[in-house]
Write an enzyme that holds these catalytic residues in place. Sequence first.
Site, PDB file in Angstrom:
ATOM      1  N   HIS A 284      44.608  36.753  35.472  1.00 41.31           N
ATOM      2  CA  HIS A 284      44.769  37.196  37.174  1.00 41.31           C
ATOM      3  C   HIS A 284      43.389  37.561  37.854  1.00 41.31           C
ATOM      4  O   HIS A 284      43.284  38.333  38.720  1.00 41.31           O
ATOM      5  CB  HIS A 284      45.743  38.309  36.893  1.00 41.31           C
ATOM      6  CG  HIS A 284      47.112  37.557  36.580  1.00 41.31           C
ATOM      7  ND1 HIS A 284      47.700  38.247  37.384  1.00 41.31           N
ATOM      8  CD2 HIS A 284      47.577  37.288  35.251  1.00 41.31           C
ATOM      9  CE1 HIS A 284      49.238  38.110  36.289  1.00 41.31           C
ATOM     10  NE2 HIS A 284      48.774  37.553  35.665  1.00 41.31           N
TER      11      HIS A 284
ATOM     12  N   ASP B 208      36.966  40.288  43.173  1.00 49.07           N
ATOM     13  CA  ASP B 208      38.718  40.508  43.089  1.00 49.07           C
ATOM     14  C   ASP B 208      39.388  39.576  43.411  1.00 49.07           C
ATOM     15  O   ASP B 208      39.091  37.954  43.851  1.00 49.07           O
ATOM     16  CB  ASP B 208      39.466  41.194  43.897  1.00 49.07           C
ATOM     17  CG  ASP B 208      40.433  42.162  43.279  1.00 49.07           C
ATOM     18  OD1 ASP B 208      40.639  42.378  43.146  1.00 49.07           O
ATOM     19  OD2 ASP B 208      40.884  43.160  44.081  1.00 49.07           O
TER      20      ASP B 208
END
Length: 468
Positions: free
Chosen positions: A156, A364
Amino acid sequence: MSRLVVVSNRVAVPASGQPAPGGLAVGLQGALKEAKGLWFGWSGELTGTESGQPEVVRRGGVTYATIDINEKDYRGYYEGFSNNILWPLFHYQPAFLRYRRRYFEAYNRVNDLFAKRLQPLLEPDDLLWIHDYQLIPLGAALRRLGVDLPIGFFLHIPFPAYDLLRVLPVAKELFQSLCVYDLVGFQTEMDRAAFLENARMGLGAATEDNQTLQLGEHRVATGVFPIGIDVDEVEHQSRLGQGVKAAHRLTSSLHGSKLIIGADRLDYSKGLLERLRAYQRLLARYPDVHGQVVFLQIAQPSRTMMISYQEITRNLQKILGRINARYTHYDWVPIRYMEKSVGRQTLMGFFRVSHVGLVTPLRDGMNLVAKEYLAAQDPDDPGVLVLSSLAGAAQELDSALIINPYDQDAVADAMQKAINMPLAERRERHSAALAVLRRNDIHAWRRGFIERLEAAARATDSGLATAP
């Protein structure tokens, strides 16, 4: 149809008759129900002894199996190796890395424990889907126990470039444990490219079509699966949230000023310090916004016992104090800062009544806040997203105002542009973004990964790939 077995660090078992909480649960719930699946992971409870057998419950057609973790091992596995080492390294912040050999040993012990407790629950036709950086070695641990089922892994968070990963003393061992999977999935093409670069440079492995890794007789498929959101659910929550008392009070308190909003977990990777400095640049460069905008930053506390996070809090408070002291008028305060959690429906309502959303992480994997912000908007009068080019979401959401979060002047200029953007342009940008969100929603994400894992399993069965 194969049974789907999902493994994640934490499993929040829903109360009877209630849906499972969390964004990951939203994406996997449908697949688990269809396949009468099993979700395995940590219960959230710590023990002073070795973990016992899993506690198994069934809710809404899904089986949940959870285990407790020894408290000492948890500290090394989660707070130590996962969050003091892998998290900063994978987010390109090596200065925050605090390597200790004992952390890696605890990390492996907990992954071995997961494998030991999961293995008896597995069935011959299962399909395994393991999630995120806390569980990188789990596939290798299961293979050592003789599990030869198809196993996929999805990361992720970002994957670091070869020159960065090799800062880690156990980089080669960690990377090799990724290479036992049948499928390794990433958020962006850049992450996959970094993985394949590590394979070529670190292991001398051959790659095919920049997609498949060949290690002896074992082939590791890779894929890009950008995680999405449930757009209809976010829209629904935002409409409800706009009507709650908190949203009314917030709107009333603005006295006509436009709202700029940021909502993040309190973490150095989110770029909160740089964001506040950019807002200070906005106030300095564009005096006409004084009294016309208010910036609300919501920072959800996390990992509060870690020294690096305590330092972030202190630095944020210093900058906040300086900005408000310099620019506050008797009837206007430029920044409001909330270091607390806000309920999901309320937050979606706040997004809907805002004019500008700031999502400016320094790095991110994806950043679902960016997607939720856009989905929460009123299409007739949408806000504008200012988005970091270093978030995975920027690879999809090119209708946002894309900026480099280290360039404070550029972020300030983007905020000023967003504040003054004409309605027609706002609607056009929002419509384009919404089309992307619907095309790459949470259901497309999980379908794409599972279909690719099933294809890898068929290739293995036909002899095109064999597990080591």
